[in-house]
Design a protein around this motif. Structure first.
Motif, PDB file in Angstrom:
ATOM      1  N   ALA A 317      -0.073  61.862  96.681  1.00 47.04           N
ATOM      2  CA  ALA A 317       1.204  62.526  96.397  1.00 47.04           C
ATOM      3  C   ALA A 317       1.231  63.846  97.156  1.00 47.04           C
ATOM      4  O   ALA A 317       0.223  64.572  97.192  1.00 47.04           O
ATOM      5  CB  ALA A 317       1.371  62.760  94.897  1.00 47.04           C
ATOM      6  N   TYR A 318       2.374  64.148  97.762  1.00 38.96           N
ATOM      7  CA  TYR A 318       2.522  65.355  98.575  1.00 38.96           C
ATOM      8  C   TYR A 318       3.515  66.301  97.889  1.00 38.96           C
ATOM      9  O   TYR A 318       4.651  65.913  97.586  1.00 38.96           O
ATOM     10  CB  TYR A 318       3.017  64.989  99.972  1.00 38.96           C
ATOM     11  N   VAL A 319       3.058  67.527  97.678  1.00 32.76           N
ATOM     12  CA  VAL A 319       3.848  68.514  96.941  1.00 32.76           C
ATOM     13  C   VAL A 319       4.029  69.752  97.820  1.00 32.76           C
ATOM     14  O   VAL A 319       3.077  70.513  98.023  1.00 32.76           O
ATOM     15  CB  VAL A 319       3.149  68.907  95.622  1.00 32.76           C
ATOM     16  N   PRO A 320       5.216  69.985  98.384  1.00 36.69           N
ATOM     17  CA  PRO A 320       5.427  71.159  99.245  1.00 36.69           C
ATOM     18  C   PRO A 320       5.373  72.453  98.444  1.00 36.69           C
ATOM     19  O   PRO A 320       5.676  72.481  97.244  1.00 36.69           O
ATOM     20  CB  PRO A 320       6.836  70.936  99.813  1.00 36.69           C
ATOM     21  N   PHE A 321       4.974  73.534  99.117  1.00 35.91           N
ATOM     22  CA  PHE A 321       5.025  74.863  98.516  1.00 35.91           C
ATOM     23  C   PHE A 321       5.216  75.884  99.636  1.00 35.91           C
ATOM     24  O   PHE A 321       4.983  75.602 100.805  1.00 35.91           O
ATOM     25  CB  PHE A 321       3.774  75.169  97.684  1.00 35.91           C
ATOM     26  N   GLU A 322       5.651  77.077  99.250  1.00 28.24           N
ATOM     27  CA  GLU A 322       5.870  78.140 100.219  1.00 28.24           C
ATOM     28  C   GLU A 322       4.586  78.952 100.355  1.00 28.24           C
ATOM     29  O   GLU A 322       4.105  79.535  99.390  1.00 28.24           O
ATOM     30  CB  GLU A 322       7.026  79.050  99.760  1.00 28.24           C
ATOM     31  N   ALA A 323       4.022  78.982 101.574  1.00 31.62           N
ATOM     32  CA  ALA A 323       2.778  79.719 101.808  1.00 31.62           C
ATOM     33  C   ALA A 323       3.057  81.213 101.901  1.00 31.62           C
ATOM     34  O   ALA A 323       4.093  81.634 102.435  1.00 31.62           O
ATOM     35  CB  ALA A 323       2.108  79.235 103.091  1.00 31.62           C
ATOM     36  N   ALA A 324       2.114  82.007 101.383  1.00 30.35           N
ATOM     37  CA  ALA A 324       2.250  83.457 101.483  1.00 30.35           C
ATOM     38  C   ALA A 324       2.102  83.882 102.935  1.00 30.35           C
ATOM     39  O   ALA A 324       1.268  83.367 103.673  1.00 30.35           O
ATOM     40  CB  ALA A 324       1.186  84.129 100.616  1.00 30.35           C
ATOM     41  N   ALA A 325       2.903  84.837 103.352  1.00 29.50           N
ATOM     42  CA  ALA A 325       2.911  85.271 104.749  1.00 29.50           C
ATOM     43  C   ALA A 325       1.543  85.784 105.180  1.00 29.50           C
ATOM     44  O   ALA A 325       1.134  85.603 106.330  1.00 29.50           O
ATOM     45  CB  ALA A 325       3.967  86.351 104.951  1.00 29.50           C
ATOM     46  N   GLU A 326       0.793  86.431 104.260  1.00 31.64           N
ATOM     47  CA  GLU A 326      -0.498  87.024 104.607  1.00 31.64           C
ATOM     48  C   GLU A 326      -1.548  85.982 105.001  1.00 31.64           C
ATOM     49  O   GLU A 326      -2.477  86.285 105.743  1.00 31.64           O
ATOM     50  CB  GLU A 326      -1.056  87.855 103.440  1.00 31.64           C
ATOM     51  N   THR A 327      -1.420  84.763 104.472  1.00 31.18           N
ATOM     52  CA  THR A 327      -2.420  83.728 104.762  1.00 31.18           C
ATOM     53  C   THR A 327      -1.879  82.617 105.651  1.00 31.18           C
ATOM     54  O   THR A 327      -2.647  81.811 106.178  1.00 31.18           O
ATOM     55  CB  THR A 327      -2.919  83.083 103.450  1.00 31.18           C
ATOM     56  N   LYS A 328      -0.563  82.572 105.849  1.00 34.10           N
ATOM     57  CA  LYS A 328       0.045  81.448 106.560  1.00 34.10           C
ATOM     58  C   LYS A 328      -0.479  81.322 107.983  1.00 34.10           C
ATOM     59  O   LYS A 328      -0.860  80.239 108.432  1.00 34.10           O
ATOM     60  CB  LYS A 328       1.563  81.613 106.570  1.00 34.10           C
ATOM     61  N   GLU A 329      -0.532  82.442 108.718  1.00 36.77           N
ATOM     62  CA  GLU A 329      -0.944  82.389 110.115  1.00 36.77           C
ATOM     63  C   GLU A 329      -2.394  81.919 110.241  1.00 36.77           C
ATOM     64  O   GLU A 329      -2.728  81.102 111.099  1.00 36.77           O
ATOM     65  CB  GLU A 329      -0.781  83.757 110.769  1.00 36.77           C
ATOM     66  N   GLN A 330      -3.274  82.444 109.355  1.00 42.82           N
ATOM     67  CA  GLN A 330      -4.676  82.051 109.435  1.00 42.82           C
ATOM     68  C   GLN A 330      -4.858  80.564 109.125  1.00 42.82           C
ATOM     69  O   GLN A 330      -5.629  79.870 109.806  1.00 42.82           O
ATOM     70  CB  GLN A 330      -5.532  82.872 108.472  1.00 42.82           C
TER      71      GLN A 330
END
Length: 418
Positions: A317-330
């Motif tokens: 099952a795939y559950v989308p979420f919004e990644a925090a900007a501080e960790t998204k790039e890494q």
């Protein structure tokens, strides 16, 4: 058999780029070690340096305590099995297997060569194919011929360079079994390069994970899975890969995209208040609350499922979420390094096949926080790695390796004497 020691091995090309950078690795007599990592990490280059097909820029390579940096490949007494089999099309299977021995003129007589060919054919079930040409064999049979040619040399060690990558999934599974059985029976030190982590986790006594030419962790498959040292190893080992979620420290709690969980002691007491860390939870550590009861200490939450995939024995099952900007790039950079192709931030969960969740449902899921890892986003370090547990897993793995090796060799001696 042989002990192979790599001491601060470096490989630099003409432009100064270090394809392999300061790798130290001690491979025990009779051990099966896997070199694994994403494309371009230096694993094949390292293998080729061991066999002598690549020069060593810096460091020392020792075989049974003898420095061999300057020895030609033929003088290292190592046997290599290549990805493309490298069989001679005009020779029969028998002649291909015997070829290394016929090159060493005068060392073995005809009877001794035939005896070794028969032994290899017995081990790899090639008897009925001995008089056939490679063009008339399947991919799996050709790979067994290549392995037979390695066996008859009685070399100090076997080196495999992605030997199964040209085979289909079913044949790869069969050949994994053949390679494991052969290595245990002969007890020969083996170094095996692969990008397939199923091969790495099922074949290796220990697995060495490489990233951009740098050794990240060397450990048993179980230790890599349960006690990874950093984000890279945690993300590389496991299929589907570990979920990485932004985790904000708030007192004694960690705030995740879907729920809050108790913060591990090392996080609570480590001066991380208010910081954004990365929580790692493996897909298989989630369950559907409608199928299995939520145990004491577990955390449950509701989430909107986007897509499901039912595979018969399990359901993704795939559950989308919004990644925090501080960790998204890494995390996006990490995904690229791991040869990933993620198009969006999403939680992947592996559920029981009895689950009736479908895309669009609001599912009630649960997991136990004690199975969660927490990473420092700036260094990638696993803050929750348990060194004592890792030590116990390493000791257990070595004990099992020795027991398996001794049993296989005893059975082999019984067959020979019979």
């Amino acid at each position: 058999m042989a002990r192979i020691e790599l001491k601060n091995i470096v490989k630099k090309y003409g432009d100064g780029f270090p394809a392999v950078n300061d790798v130290s690795l001690d491979i025990a007599d009779g051990e099966f070690v896997i070199l694994v990592g994403p494309s371009g990490c230096g694993k094949s280059t390292l293998l080729r340096m061991i066999v002598g097909l690549e020069d060593i820029s810096e460091g020392d390579l020792l075989i049974d305590g003898k420095r061999v940096n300057d020895l030609a490949p033929r003088d290292r007494d190592l046997s290599m099995v290549f990805q493309n089999y490298a069989l001679y099309p005009h020779l029969t299977v028998r002649e291909n297997i015997a070829f290394p021995m016929t090159l060493a003129k005068g060392k073995l007589d005809r009877a001794q060569i035939d005896q070794r060919v028969q032994r290899a054919a017995d081990m790899l079930e090639l008897h009925e194919h001995l008089d056939r040409k490679p063009a008339n064999l399947s991919g799996g049979q050709r790979q067994r011929v290549a392995m037979g040619r390695a066996i008859v040399r009685d070399a100090k060690a076997f080196l495999f360079d992605e030997p199964l990558s040209n085979l289909d999934a079913k044949l790869r599974g069969q050949m994994r079994t053949e390679i494991a059985r052969m290595q245990r029976s002969l007890g020969t030190t083996t170094v095996y390069v692969t990008h397939d982590q199923t091969e790495a986790m099922t074949l290796g006594d220990r697995v060495a994970v490489l990233r951009k030419g740098v050794l990240q962790q060397v450990a048993s498959p179980r230790e890599l899975y349960e006690q990874p040292v950093n984000l890279f190893v945690a993300g590389f080992i496991g299929a589907p890969p570990m979920n990485f979620l932004p985790a904000r420290v708030a007192g004694d709690r960690l705030q995740l995209p879907f729920c809050e969980v108790p913060a591990p002691a090392v996080v609570r007491d480590g001066g991380h208040e208010g910081k954004l860390l990365i929580a790692g939870v493996r897909p298989e550590h989630f369950d559907d609350a409608e199928v299995t009861d939520v145990p004491e200490g577990a955390v449950s939450f509701e989430a909107q499922v986007d897509v499901t995939e039912w595979l018969g024995n399990e359901l993704y099952a795939y559950v989308p979420f919004e990644a925090a900007a501080e960790t998204k790039e890494q995390l996006e950079q990490l995904d690229r390094e791991l040869d990933g192709e993620s198009l969006r931030s999403q939680l992947v969960v592996t559920l029981d096949a009895m689950s009736s969740i479908v895309g669009g449902d609001t599912a009630r899921l649960w997991f136990h926080p004690r199975r969660m890892h927490v990473f420092d986003p700036s260094t990638g370090e696993n803050l929750t790695r348990d060194e004592e547990q890792a030590r116990k897993l390493a000791e257990q793995s070595e004990k099992l390796r020795r027991r398996s090796l001794e049993r296989a060799q005893a059975q082999n001696e019984d067959r020979v004497s019979a």
